[in-house]
Write a protein that holds these residues in place. Sequence first.
Motif, PDB file in Angstrom:
ATOM      1  N   ALA A 343       1.018  -1.389  -0.238  1.00 38.94           N
ATOM      2  CA  ALA A 343      -0.349   0.126   0.157  1.00 38.94           C
ATOM      3  C   ALA A 343       0.966   1.345   0.092  1.00 38.94           C
ATOM      4  O   ALA A 343       0.508   2.159   0.473  1.00 38.94           O
ATOM      5  N   GLU A 344       2.060   1.142  -0.860  1.00 41.06           N
ATOM      6  CA  GLU A 344       2.969   2.437  -0.890  1.00 41.06           C
ATOM      7  C   GLU A 344       2.130   3.450  -1.747  1.00 41.06           C
ATOM      8  O   GLU A 344       1.590   2.601  -2.836  1.00 41.06           O
ATOM      9  N   ASP A 345       2.937   4.596  -1.671  1.00 39.20           N
ATOM     10  CA  ASP A 345       2.116   5.642  -2.814  1.00 39.20           C
ATOM     11  C   ASP A 345       3.012   4.898  -4.218  1.00 39.20           C
ATOM     12  O   ASP A 345       4.208   5.008  -4.377  1.00 39.20           O
ATOM     13  N   THR A 347       4.032   7.000  -7.518  1.00 36.36           N
ATOM     14  CA  THR A 347       4.834   7.760  -7.926  1.00 36.36           C
ATOM     15  C   THR A 347       4.683   7.795  -9.196  1.00 36.36           C
ATOM     16  O   THR A 347       4.406   7.150  -9.946  1.00 36.36           O
ATOM     17  N   PHE A 348       4.936   9.103  -9.697  1.00 36.18           N
ATOM     18  CA  PHE A 348       5.005  10.008 -11.455  1.00 36.18           C
ATOM     19  C   PHE A 348       6.565   9.253 -11.741  1.00 36.18           C
ATOM     20  O   PHE A 348       6.329   8.997 -12.762  1.00 36.18           O
ATOM     21  N   ASP A 349       7.271   8.615 -10.696  1.00 42.79           N
ATOM     22  CA  ASP A 349       8.226   7.988 -11.536  1.00 42.79           C
ATOM     23  C   ASP A 349       8.352   6.667 -11.667  1.00 42.79           C
ATOM     24  O   ASP A 349       8.178   6.398 -12.478  1.00 42.79           O
ATOM     25  N   ASP A 350       7.648   6.210 -11.225  1.00 40.85           N
ATOM     26  CA  ASP A 350       6.518   4.413 -11.576  1.00 40.85           C
ATOM     27  C   ASP A 350       5.891   5.189 -12.822  1.00 40.85           C
ATOM     28  O   ASP A 350       5.750   3.896 -13.628  1.00 40.85           O
ATOM     29  N   PHE A 351       4.789   6.014 -12.508  1.00 41.47           N
ATOM     30  CA  PHE A 351       3.781   6.475 -14.128  1.00 41.47           C
ATOM     31  C   PHE A 351       4.904   6.358 -15.429  1.00 41.47           C
ATOM     32  O   PHE A 351       4.985   5.898 -16.291  1.00 41.47           O
ATOM     33  N   LEU A 352       5.970   7.230 -15.033  1.00 43.26           N
ATOM     34  CA  LEU A 352       7.243   7.050 -16.245  1.00 43.26           C
ATOM     35  C   LEU A 352       7.763   5.158 -16.022  1.00 43.26           C
ATOM     36  O   LEU A 352       7.738   5.723 -18.150  1.00 43.26           O
ATOM     37  N   GLN A 353       7.755   4.750 -15.682  1.00 44.24           N
ATOM     38  CA  GLN A 353       8.285   3.400 -16.181  1.00 44.24           C
ATOM     39  C   GLN A 353       7.099   2.672 -16.870  1.00 44.24           C
ATOM     40  O   GLN A 353       7.831   2.073 -18.086  1.00 44.24           O
ATOM     41  N   GLN A 354       5.687   3.131 -16.396  1.00 42.29           N
ATOM     42  CA  GLN A 354       3.947   2.644 -17.481  1.00 42.29           C
ATOM     43  C   GLN A 354       4.433   2.777 -18.610  1.00 42.29           C
ATOM     44  O   GLN A 354       3.766   2.219 -19.030  1.00 42.29           O
ATOM     45  N   MET A 355       4.522   4.271 -18.362  1.00 42.41           N
ATOM     46  CA  MET A 355       4.221   5.037 -20.122  1.00 42.41           C
ATOM     47  C   MET A 355       5.454   4.583 -20.793  1.00 42.41           C
ATOM     48  O   MET A 355       5.163   3.832 -21.634  1.00 42.41           O
ATOM     49  N   GLU A 403       9.579  16.303  -6.177  1.00 46.51           N
ATOM     50  CA  GLU A 403       8.105  16.140  -7.098  1.00 46.51           C
ATOM     51  C   GLU A 403       7.261  15.363  -7.660  1.00 46.51           C
ATOM     52  O   GLU A 403       6.311  15.089  -7.234  1.00 46.51           O
ATOM     53  N   ARG A 404       8.043  14.553  -7.751  1.00 41.62           N
ATOM     54  CA  ARG A 404       8.214  13.424  -8.448  1.00 41.62           C
ATOM     55  C   ARG A 404       7.433  12.288  -7.537  1.00 41.62           C
ATOM     56  O   ARG A 404       6.249  11.508  -7.534  1.00 41.62           O
ATOM     57  N   ASN A 405       8.145  12.320  -6.663  1.00 43.89           N
ATOM     58  CA  ASN A 405       8.055  11.353  -5.442  1.00 43.89           C
ATOM     59  C   ASN A 405       6.834  12.248  -4.228  1.00 43.89           C
ATOM     60  O   ASN A 405       6.400  11.035  -3.139  1.00 43.89           O
ATOM     61  N   HIS A 406       6.207  13.388  -4.040  1.00 44.48           N
ATOM     62  CA  HIS A 406       5.905  13.829  -3.464  1.00 44.48           C
ATOM     63  C   HIS A 406       4.440  14.853  -4.689  1.00 44.48           C
ATOM     64  O   HIS A 406       5.365  15.909  -3.459  1.00 44.48           O
ATOM     65  N   PRO A 407       3.859  13.705  -4.883  1.00 45.20           N
ATOM     66  CA  PRO A 407       3.095  14.894  -5.483  1.00 45.20           C
ATOM     67  C   PRO A 407       2.829  16.073  -4.599  1.00 45.20           C
ATOM     68  O   PRO A 407       1.474  17.193  -5.117  1.00 45.20           O
ATOM     69  N   LYS A 408       2.102  15.088  -3.727  1.00 40.88           N
ATOM     70  CA  LYS A 408       1.021  15.873  -2.237  1.00 40.88           C
ATOM     71  C   LYS A 408       1.691  17.941  -1.978  1.00 40.88           C
ATOM     72  O   LYS A 408       1.285  18.437  -1.799  1.00 40.88           O
ATOM     73  N   GLN A 409       3.386  17.579  -2.482  1.00 43.31           N
ATOM     74  CA  GLN A 409       3.978  19.190  -1.956  1.00 43.31           C
ATOM     75  C   GLN A 409       3.984  19.733  -2.767  1.00 43.31           C
ATOM     76  O   GLN A 409       5.025  21.184  -2.829  1.00 43.31           O
ATOM     77  N   ILE A 410       3.127  19.518  -4.065  1.00 43.93           N
ATOM     78  CA  ILE A 410       3.671  20.639  -5.250  1.00 43.93           C
ATOM     79  C   ILE A 410       2.459  22.350  -4.712  1.00 43.93           C
ATOM     80  O   ILE A 410       1.292  21.616  -5.103  1.00 43.93           O
ATOM     81  N   ASN A 411       3.218  23.022  -4.656  1.00 47.35           N
ATOM     82  CA  ASN A 411       1.790  23.880  -4.452  1.00 47.35           C
ATOM     83  C   ASN A 411       1.279  24.668  -5.746  1.00 47.35           C
ATOM     84  O   ASN A 411       2.254  24.585  -7.264  1.00 47.35           O
ATOM     85  N   GLY A 412       1.017  25.827  -5.619  1.00 48.76           N
ATOM     86  CA  GLY A 412       0.798  26.528  -6.652  1.00 48.76           C
ATOM     87  C   GLY A 412       2.454  27.053  -7.532  1.00 48.76           C
ATOM     88  O   GLY A 412       1.796  26.951  -8.748  1.00 48.76           O
ATOM     89  N   SER A 413       2.831  27.825  -6.925  1.00 52.60           N
ATOM     90  CA  SER A 413       4.148  28.414  -7.470  1.00 52.60           C
ATOM     91  C   SER A 413       4.816  27.496  -8.636  1.00 52.60           C
ATOM     92  O   SER A 413       5.258  26.755  -9.306  1.00 52.60           O
ATOM     93  N   LYS A 441      -5.660   6.581  -4.496  1.00 53.53           N
ATOM     94  CA  LYS A 441      -6.739   6.590  -3.651  1.00 53.53           C
ATOM     95  C   LYS A 441      -7.107   5.090  -3.723  1.00 53.53           C
ATOM     96  O   LYS A 441      -7.424   3.839  -3.635  1.00 53.53           O
ATOM     97  N   MET A 442      -6.974   4.803  -5.550  1.00 54.55           N
ATOM     98  CA  MET A 442      -7.962   4.080  -5.987  1.00 54.55           C
ATOM     99  C   MET A 442      -6.694   2.660  -5.537  1.00 54.55           C
ATOM    100  O   MET A 442      -7.092   1.145  -5.430  1.00 54.55           O
ATOM    101  N   MET A 443      -5.918   3.098  -5.849  1.00 58.30           N
ATOM    102  CA  MET A 443      -4.751   1.874  -5.517  1.00 58.30           C
ATOM    103  C   MET A 443      -4.757   1.690  -4.444  1.00 58.30           C
ATOM    104  O   MET A 443      -4.521   0.058  -4.034  1.00 58.30           O
ATOM    105  N   LYS A 444      -4.637   2.117  -2.754  1.00 57.54           N
ATOM    106  CA  LYS A 444      -4.539   1.727  -2.239  1.00 57.54           C
ATOM    107  C   LYS A 444      -5.962   1.248  -1.399  1.00 57.54           C
ATOM    108  O   LYS A 444      -5.663   0.298  -0.919  1.00 57.54           O
TER     109      LYS A 444
END
Length: 538
Positions: A343-345, A347-355, A403-413, A441-444
């Motif tokens: 149940a680990e998050d 990440t966008f790095d995983d997403f790039l590998q899948q793509m 940012e790829r591993n912590h997408p929740k920390q991506i703020n407005g700037s 959320k769905m994967m968890k």
Amino acid sequence: MFTSLSDRLTATFKNLRTKGRLTESDVNKTVRDIRMALLDADVALPVVKEFTHKVRERALGAEVSEALNPAQQVVKIVNEELVTILGGETRTLRFAKNPPTVIMLAGLQGSGKTTLAGKLATWLKAQGHTPILVAADLQRPNAVTQLEVVGQRAGVPVFAPERGNVGGHDAVSGGTEGTRSYGDPVSVSRAGVAEARAKQHDVVIVDTAGRLAVDADLMQQAADIRAAVQPDEVLFVIDAMIGQAAVDTAEAFLEGVDFTGVVLSKLDGDARGGAALSVASVTGRPIMFASTGEQLGDFEVFHPDRMASRILDMGDVLTLIEQAEKAFDRTQAAEMERKFLAAEDFTFDDFLQQMAAIKKMGSLKSILGMMPGMGQMKAQIDAFDEREFDRIEAMVRSMTPFERNHPKQINGSRRSRIAKGSGVTTSEVNQLLERFGEAQKMMKQLARGGGMPGMPGMPGGGSGPGKRGRQQQPQRKKSKSGNPAKRAAEEKSGGQRPAAPNGGSFGAGPGGDAAGGFDPSAIDPAQLPKGFEKFLGK
């Protein structure tokens, strides 16, 4: 390729599903619709007649009349007959017992022989073989140069002692003399096999010359090359977009060269596809391979059963699985499985590998086309812009590793910077992050055994090593008895109800056995119904 034919057949079978029982009139109408669909797809008339005759004969028999679902039985019959006219069984290459295995390519000019030589070499190389290409097409302008370029792209050596026609003047009118002026293709083919044997290449692919039409010179030259090198396989390369002319061309090459198998090129085109349904049935030679695109990897073994399923919009799941196994790295897949179970998050790095893995499988439209029932969504699939993947990848690659591993920390700037770096708007970045958060959320939820939203939970789900199980609901406190005597007994025993005599129904009671305090010897046989005393052992 088979879009028009598939649509016509799907519409025909859709009308059958509303009928619980099929009459002879229903069968005749269905067979007539199938005949028109095949003729419209440029299938040869003799093949259409034989096909519809067999379908009608089987559809009017007990096979359908006694079936629980007659419509599905008719679809099954059509599927089986399609497999038959496509060749029946999958036919693979026959390799020589003593290498090298010699494969000769024959066909008309423009059918795609030279490009297919590189695709076949790439496929053989992936199978662990060491192929070599032989440039025996010395008449078409710059054919030798083209084969060298294809061989370089495939990473396969090319044997080309003669440069052939480099002046741009075809030698077809010069006959044998014109052929000699550019080199002797028979001698080149023979020398190519000797070169392969000397340098221990186990497969030789001989690219021969073609013509714009079948003629005596072409057939004689192909026959001379065959006699010189004694090939183990002679593959007839035919353009799948050629239409009705495919039958005449195939019969001419069968008589002149006697090929052992057929390769369909340009199967990704938008033609009607009648050649594929005609050649195997008319010549009696199997279709062995299919070229499905412009890239060297767009080449696959031809499976008649899978192609029939595609035509009938039943999908081709087996080919999809095979492509996925080649594209996805086992180590990465194992890591993704571990992260999913833990149940680990995601990440966008995983997403790039899948793509990246999906891109290796080919066009997304072709992947979706292999799924059952996707024929009904052709308009949506055709309208899909595959460049959307490039835009998403650009956004992800504009992020920092943090940012790829912590997408929740991506703020407005940060979102504004990512949008500028990838050439998109901030709202598109917001949409990507929102969808990505929903996917996490769905994967968890799946990992916890909760299942997809709106669907029952996965069996065997719940807590485990590394999992967060569902929170246990607090047990409700038992209410006190309304009987004063019983309530006093409960308070005396710490709130628990007193056990039944002899330990109650379960568990050992005072003075009883481990099975719940039951003692058969204490029962009076006279109090039991007649005949039960034998169970007491008395």
